[in-house]
Design an enzyme around this catalytic site. Structure first.
Site, PDB file in Angstrom:
ATOM      1  N   ASP A  64     -16.898  72.370 -10.612  1.00 50.77           N
ATOM      2  CA  ASP A  64     -17.458  73.706 -10.419  1.00 50.77           C
ATOM      3  C   ASP A  64     -18.047  73.783  -9.020  1.00 50.77           C
ATOM      4  O   ASP A  64     -18.931  72.985  -8.660  1.00 50.77           O
ATOM      5  CB  ASP A  64     -18.540  73.944 -11.475  1.00 50.77           C
ATOM      6  CG  ASP A  64     -19.086  75.367 -11.469  1.00 50.77           C
ATOM      7  OD1 ASP A  64     -18.986  76.044 -10.434  1.00 50.77           O
ATOM      8  OD2 ASP A  64     -19.634  75.790 -12.505  1.00 50.77           O
ATOM      9  N   VAL A  65     -17.573  74.722  -8.215  1.00 50.94           N
ATOM     10  CA  VAL A  65     -18.034  74.815  -6.827  1.00 50.94           C
ATOM     11  C   VAL A  65     -19.522  75.116  -6.725  1.00 50.94           C
ATOM     12  O   VAL A  65     -20.141  74.834  -5.692  1.00 50.94           O
ATOM     13  CB  VAL A  65     -17.241  75.871  -6.027  1.00 50.94           C
ATOM     14  CG1 VAL A  65     -15.783  75.460  -5.873  1.00 50.94           C
ATOM     15  CG2 VAL A  65     -17.372  77.254  -6.639  1.00 50.94           C
ATOM     16  N   ASN A  91     -11.104  78.273  -1.780  1.00 49.03           N
ATOM     17  CA  ASN A  91     -10.419  79.413  -2.379  1.00 49.03           C
ATOM     18  C   ASN A  91     -11.142  80.034  -3.563  1.00 49.03           C
ATOM     19  O   ASN A  91     -10.945  81.209  -3.867  1.00 49.03           O
ATOM     20  CB  ASN A  91      -9.011  78.960  -2.795  1.00 49.03           C
ATOM     21  CG  ASN A  91      -8.302  79.970  -3.663  1.00 49.03           C
ATOM     22  OD1 ASN A  91      -7.971  81.068  -3.209  1.00 49.03           O
ATOM     23  ND2 ASN A  91      -8.084  79.614  -4.931  1.00 49.03           N
ATOM     24  N   TYR A 157     -19.021  91.816  -4.200  1.00 44.82           N
ATOM     25  CA  TYR A 157     -17.859  91.159  -3.620  1.00 44.82           C
ATOM     26  C   TYR A 157     -17.840  91.342  -2.104  1.00 44.82           C
ATOM     27  O   TYR A 157     -17.648  90.376  -1.350  1.00 44.82           O
ATOM     28  CB  TYR A 157     -16.604  91.756  -4.245  1.00 44.82           C
ATOM     29  CG  TYR A 157     -15.313  91.090  -3.861  1.00 44.82           C
ATOM     30  CD1 TYR A 157     -14.985  89.824  -4.338  1.00 44.82           C
ATOM     31  CD2 TYR A 157     -14.389  91.740  -3.041  1.00 44.82           C
ATOM     32  CE1 TYR A 157     -13.784  89.213  -4.012  1.00 44.82           C
ATOM     33  CE2 TYR A 157     -13.184  91.136  -2.710  1.00 44.82           C
ATOM     34  CZ  TYR A 157     -12.878  89.884  -3.191  1.00 44.82           C
ATOM     35  OH  TYR A 157     -11.682  89.284  -2.869  1.00 44.82           O
ATOM     36  N   LYS A 161     -18.133  88.387   0.708  1.00 45.99           N
ATOM     37  CA  LYS A 161     -16.995  88.121   1.575  1.00 45.99           C
ATOM     38  C   LYS A 161     -17.343  88.337   3.052  1.00 45.99           C
ATOM     39  O   LYS A 161     -16.794  87.660   3.929  1.00 45.99           O
ATOM     40  CB  LYS A 161     -15.795  88.972   1.162  1.00 45.99           C
ATOM     41  CG  LYS A 161     -15.212  88.543  -0.175  1.00 45.99           C
ATOM     42  CD  LYS A 161     -14.794  87.072  -0.189  1.00 45.99           C
ATOM     43  CE  LYS A 161     -14.108  86.657  -1.466  1.00 45.99           C
ATOM     44  NZ  LYS A 161     -13.665  85.247  -1.467  1.00 45.99           N
TER      45      LYS A 161
END
Length: 254
Positions: A64-65, A91, A157, A161
């Site tokens: 898990d990142v 990613n 989001y 980003k």
């Protein structure tokens, strides 16, 4: 473009987070077909196994990142199996709720931020240390065209980003003395499950208030772009790369 071998002929190694689906899966399969060693990370072992298809050059490593220690263990496992790591494809990410900011709960914000931003930093931190010690490497961060121009009702989001854009520039700058290169790949409308989160298949909300079924393009074409960047020698930097479905509402959004 095929990958460039090491001086002694051994295959190069890439770590891919979010490798169990979508762009991560397509990229992992393409790079395996090109002769790379690929360490596949994600939260669900079964989907990683589906991506790997028992390929002898694949290392399936559930992780898990959002767990910084798990990223340390991921790179340690890749190093133990393959000898070194040359590229990180950062990613893993989620779209989150499609709502205006006043309907975004603190818990929803925290979840998107943890995966999209903290997760990317966790992986990049370990990659940077590994590349610094071995004399260079490349970090490819999966941004989004929302890192440039937002969608309607995409505040969580979009903000995360935009954060990836800052992370990529900082990595490229701080990595300069160590031959560490960083690229932000901004992808628009690959034919993946992510598009369902904002309705691109059924009709995505546009700034005009209308809904539009938006064009898409194959995951494999995005994977080809990432494979190209991964294979470029470290004497070249590719700071930012944008690839979108032809005709999608991006230039002039909607």
């Amino acid at each position: 473009m095929s990958q460039s071998p090491h001086p002694h002929g051994q295959a190069r190694t890439v770590v891919i987070t979010g490798a169990g689906s979508g762009i991560g899966r397509a990229t992992a399969r393409l790079l395996l077909s090109q002769g790379w060693n690929v360490a596949l990370a994600g939260r669900t072992e079964a989907t990683l196994e589906e991506t790997a298809r028992s390929h002898p050059s694949a290392l399936v490593h559930p992780a898990d990142v959002t767990d910084a220690r798990a990223m340390d263990e991921l790179f340690a496992a890749a190093h133990a199996r393959f000898g070194s790591v040359d590229v990180l494809f950062n990613n893993a990410g989620i779209f989150g709720p499609s709502v205006p900011i006043d309907e975004l709960s603190p818990e929803q914000w925290d979840q998107v931020c943890q995966i999209n931003l903290t997760g990317a930093i966790n992986a990049a931190r370990v990659a940077f240390a590994h590349f610094k010690a071995r004399g260079g490497g490349r970090i490819i961060n999966n941004g989004s065209i929302s890192a440039q121009v937002p969608r309607v009702n995409s505040v969580a989001y979009t903000v995360t980003k935009h954060g990836i854009a800052g992370l990529t520039k900082a990595l490229e700058l701080d990595g300069r003395p160590y031959r560490i290169r960083a690229t932000q790949v901004d992808i628009g409308n690959t034919a993946s499950d992510l598009l369902d989160d904002f309705g691109a298949h059924s009709g995505a909300l546009q700034p005009s208030g209308q809904r539009m079924v938006e064009p898409t393009f194959p995951l494999e074409e995005a994977a080809q772009a990432i494979a190209y960047i991964a294979a470029v020698p470290l004497g070249t930097s590719i700071n930012q790369f944008t690839i979108t479905a032809g005709g999608m509402p991006y230039i002039g959004r909607g």
